[in-house]
Design a protein around this motif. Structure first.
Motif, PDB file in Angstrom:
ATOM      1  N   UNK A 358       0.864  -1.190   0.000  1.00 56.12           N
ATOM      2  CA  UNK A 358       0.000   0.000   0.000  1.00 56.12           C
ATOM      3  C   UNK A 358       0.893   1.230   0.000  1.00 56.12           C
ATOM      4  N   UNK A 359       0.533   2.200  -0.838  1.00 55.71           N
ATOM      5  CA  UNK A 359       1.321   3.436  -0.899  1.00 55.71           C
ATOM      6  C   UNK A 359       0.404   4.634  -1.109  1.00 55.71           C
ATOM      7  N   UNK A 360       0.860   5.771  -0.592  1.00 54.55           N
ATOM      8  CA  UNK A 360       0.118   7.009  -0.761  1.00 54.55           C
ATOM      9  C   UNK A 360       0.868   7.874  -1.762  1.00 54.55           C
ATOM     10  N   UNK A 361       0.142   8.316  -2.807  1.00 50.98           N
ATOM     11  CA  UNK A 361       0.746   9.114  -3.872  1.00 50.98           C
ATOM     12  C   UNK A 361       0.193  10.544  -3.793  1.00 50.98           C
ATOM     13  N   UNK A 362       0.988  11.506  -3.318  1.00 54.17           N
ATOM     14  CA  UNK A 362       0.535  12.906  -3.220  1.00 54.17           C
ATOM     15  C   UNK A 362       0.280  13.507  -4.599  1.00 54.17           C
ATOM     16  N   UNK A 363      -0.626  14.482  -4.647  1.00 57.61           N
ATOM     17  CA  UNK A 363      -0.928  15.145  -5.916  1.00 57.61           C
ATOM     18  C   UNK A 363       0.128  16.177  -6.286  1.00 57.61           C
ATOM     19  N   UNK A 398      -3.012   3.788  -3.036  1.00 54.47           N
ATOM     20  CA  UNK A 398      -2.963   2.689  -3.999  1.00 54.47           C
ATOM     21  C   UNK A 398      -2.694   1.388  -3.246  1.00 54.47           C
ATOM     22  N   UNK A 399      -3.659   0.478  -3.300  1.00 55.10           N
ATOM     23  CA  UNK A 399      -3.515  -0.842  -2.708  1.00 55.10           C
ATOM     24  C   UNK A 399      -3.204  -1.824  -3.834  1.00 55.10           C
ATOM     25  N   UNK A 400      -2.145  -2.600  -3.687  1.00 53.89           N
ATOM     26  CA  UNK A 400      -1.724  -3.491  -4.762  1.00 53.89           C
ATOM     27  C   UNK A 400      -1.659  -4.941  -4.290  1.00 53.89           C
ATOM     28  N   UNK A 401      -2.196  -5.835  -5.110  1.00 56.37           N
ATOM     29  CA  UNK A 401      -2.047  -7.274  -4.882  1.00 56.37           C
ATOM     30  C   UNK A 401      -1.421  -7.868  -6.138  1.00 56.37           C
ATOM     31  N   UNK A 402      -0.265  -8.515  -5.952  1.00 56.25           N
ATOM     32  CA  UNK A 402       0.533  -9.014  -7.071  1.00 56.25           C
ATOM     33  C   UNK A 402       0.446 -10.536  -7.132  1.00 56.25           C
ATOM     34  N   UNK A 403      -0.268 -11.034  -8.126  1.00 55.61           N
ATOM     35  CA  UNK A 403      -0.461 -12.472  -8.306  1.00 55.61           C
ATOM     36  C   UNK A 403       0.266 -12.987  -9.538  1.00 55.61           C
ATOM     37  N   UNK A 404       1.313 -12.266  -9.944  1.00 55.13           N
ATOM     38  CA  UNK A 404       1.999 -12.591 -11.200  1.00 55.13           C
ATOM     39  C   UNK A 404       2.769 -13.907 -11.161  1.00 55.13           C
ATOM     40  N   UNK A 405       3.054 -14.413  -9.976  1.00 54.91           N
ATOM     41  CA  UNK A 405       3.804 -15.671  -9.896  1.00 54.91           C
ATOM     42  C   UNK A 405       2.884 -16.884  -9.790  1.00 54.91           C
ATOM     43  N   UNK A 406       1.583 -16.653  -9.855  1.00 57.11           N
ATOM     44  CA  UNK A 406       0.628 -17.756  -9.725  1.00 57.11           C
ATOM     45  C   UNK A 406      -0.266 -17.840 -10.956  1.00 57.11           C
ATOM     46  N   UNK A 407      -0.797 -19.018 -11.193  1.00 58.41           N
ATOM     47  CA  UNK A 407      -1.751 -19.216 -12.286  1.00 58.41           C
ATOM     48  C   UNK A 407      -3.183 -19.308 -11.770  1.00 58.41           C
TER      49      UNK A 407
END
Length: 426
Positions: A358-363, A398-407
């Motif tokens: 999770x990250x905060x991106x200022x304007x 921005x909340x991110x979930x990375x499932x790139x290593x799974x099918x």
């Protein structure tokens, strides 16, 4: 995705198409008996349709059976003042019809069998004290509440949901304390009936209304041999005295030895009861439950967002559902956060086993992105993440979930609330 959707997707597998589609289920070359049993049971489930209890929907033979049962009840003096769940059986209203139809349905509309079942049930309720059991003090079972058997939320159609988990009884000390002798078992059964009656108290007993509950049974770590007597007594008691009270029975964390358990309690169940079964093997809990229950009503230990403390804050805040396909990274962008505002969020992915951050991106130009939660691998058994962040300047989370290593395709859900001053927006 819709252009207005807060979710963006990055793909790691070039062979994947961009259009949304259902992920194919992997096919194994060999199927075990248990796997075949699960698939066969799952195939029966969609064919079950809950009764509406409108007498106008009954077949002529069923209407006739209902009328005959009423006449037999009126002819028997012992039934003149009988009631169930506060509803007089001879009240002549639609609520009484709902109850009578439950007994008729449980005995395939055979009037004599239905009447006999009803008589036995009334006798049991009087002897057991079922009508006043909600007033009973079962403080001795406090440690079991919210663990072994408890009502929690509703399914997508509005049925109350009862969760059951007996894995704690693998502990011999716990087992002896609850089931050590016949007297202790009787007390447990009374407590378990009280839990069920709490769910029934929420039913409408009205044609077209909510007239049954959902049962979710967790078989993880269940001591099958030790609980054989208790399980059989519970099953017999519920089936004999609470006909047609369960719209669906969902088994989760089904282990390999389920075939043995199934063969053990199957003789105690009618074919109609078995047709309501949904079986979910280990690792598929959230995917199964999301089909029937919204994530905000599913306990966190089962891949949902519901925590016991949530009940103190009124009805649960609805969650947004999404799926994470194999080879995808999903970014959820929550925009419009003003400086000084606090954002609180919950997020969960069924069977995690992926990376989350999770990250905060200022304007503002020249401002730096803030790593609120650094990327980390989330274990398969981890519960939903609950966190908050207060921003010093306007921006987006921005909340991110990375499932790139799974099918594997995974179901997921999130919700958030932004607080600024005295107003609340989301």
């Amino acid at each position: 995705m819709d252009s207005s959707s807060p979710i963006s997707i990055q793909k790691a597998l070039k062979s994947q198409e961009s259009a949304p589609q259902s992920s194919p289920k992997p096919q194994s070359l060999k199927k075990s008996f248990v796997t075949s049993l699960m698939e066969a049971t799952a195939l029966r489930t969609p064919s079950f349709k809950e009764d509406s209890y409108f007498t106008s929907h009954l077949k002529p033979s069923e209407k006739k059976a209902l009328q005959e049962l009423k006449e037999k009840l009126q002819a028997a003096a012992s039934f003149s003042c009988c009631s169930m769940w506060g509803i007089p059986l001879l009240g002549g209203d639609e609520k009484a019809d709902v109850i009578l139809l439950k007994f008729l349905r449980a005995r395939d509309f055979k009037v004599s069998d239905s009447l006999h079942m009803l008589e036995k049930c009334l006798s049991w309720r009087k002897e057991f004290g079922a009508d006043t059991i909600l007033e009973g003090d079962f403080s001795g079972f406090k440690e079991l509440e919210g663990v072994v058997a408890y009502m929690n939320g509703y399914d997508r159609d509005g049925h109350p949901v009862c969760y059951n988990a007996y894995g704690v009884f693998r502990d011999k000390e716990m087992y002896e304390r609850i089931f050590g002798d016949e007297e202790k078992l009787k007390k447990f059964l009374r407590w378990r009936v009280q839990v069920l009656e709490r769910g029934i108290e929420q039913l409408h007993f009205k044609p077209g209304g909510i007239n049954s509950i959902i049962q979710v049974t967790d078989l993880k770590d269940m001591p099958k041999r030790e609980l054989r007597v208790a399980s059989n007594q519970i099953l017999s008691l519920f089936q004999d005295n609470y006909p047609e009270m369960v719209a669906r029975k969902v088994f989760i964390n089904v282990p390999w030895y389920f075939s043995v358990l199934y063969s053990m309690f199957s003789p105690f169940l009618t074919q109609r009861t078995k047709s309501k079964f949904v079986i979910s093997k280990e690792g598929n809990i959230a995917e199964t439950l999301y089909k029937f229950v919204r994530p905000e009503d599913i306990p966190v230990q089962y891949g949902g967002l519901s925590r016991p403390t949530d009940l103190q804050n009124g009805p649960p805040k609805p969650a947004s559902e999404f799926t994470v396909k194999g080879g995808e990274k999903v970014n959820i962008q929550i925009e419009g956060i003003e400086g000084g505002a606090t954002i609180t969020w919950d997020i969960v992915v069924g069977g995690w086993d992926l990376e989350y951050s999770a990250e905060f991106v200022p304007n503002g130009e020249g401002s730096y992105t803030i790593a609120v939660e650094k990327p980390r691998k989330i274990a398969a058994n981890e519960e939903a993440i609950h966190n908050s962040f207060t921003s010093k300047e306007a921006g987006k989370m921005v909340l991110s979930v990375d499932n790139t290593t799974s099918r594997k395709r995974k179901v997921a859900a999130y919700r958030y609330i932004v607080r600024k001053s005295a107003t609340i927006s989301a």
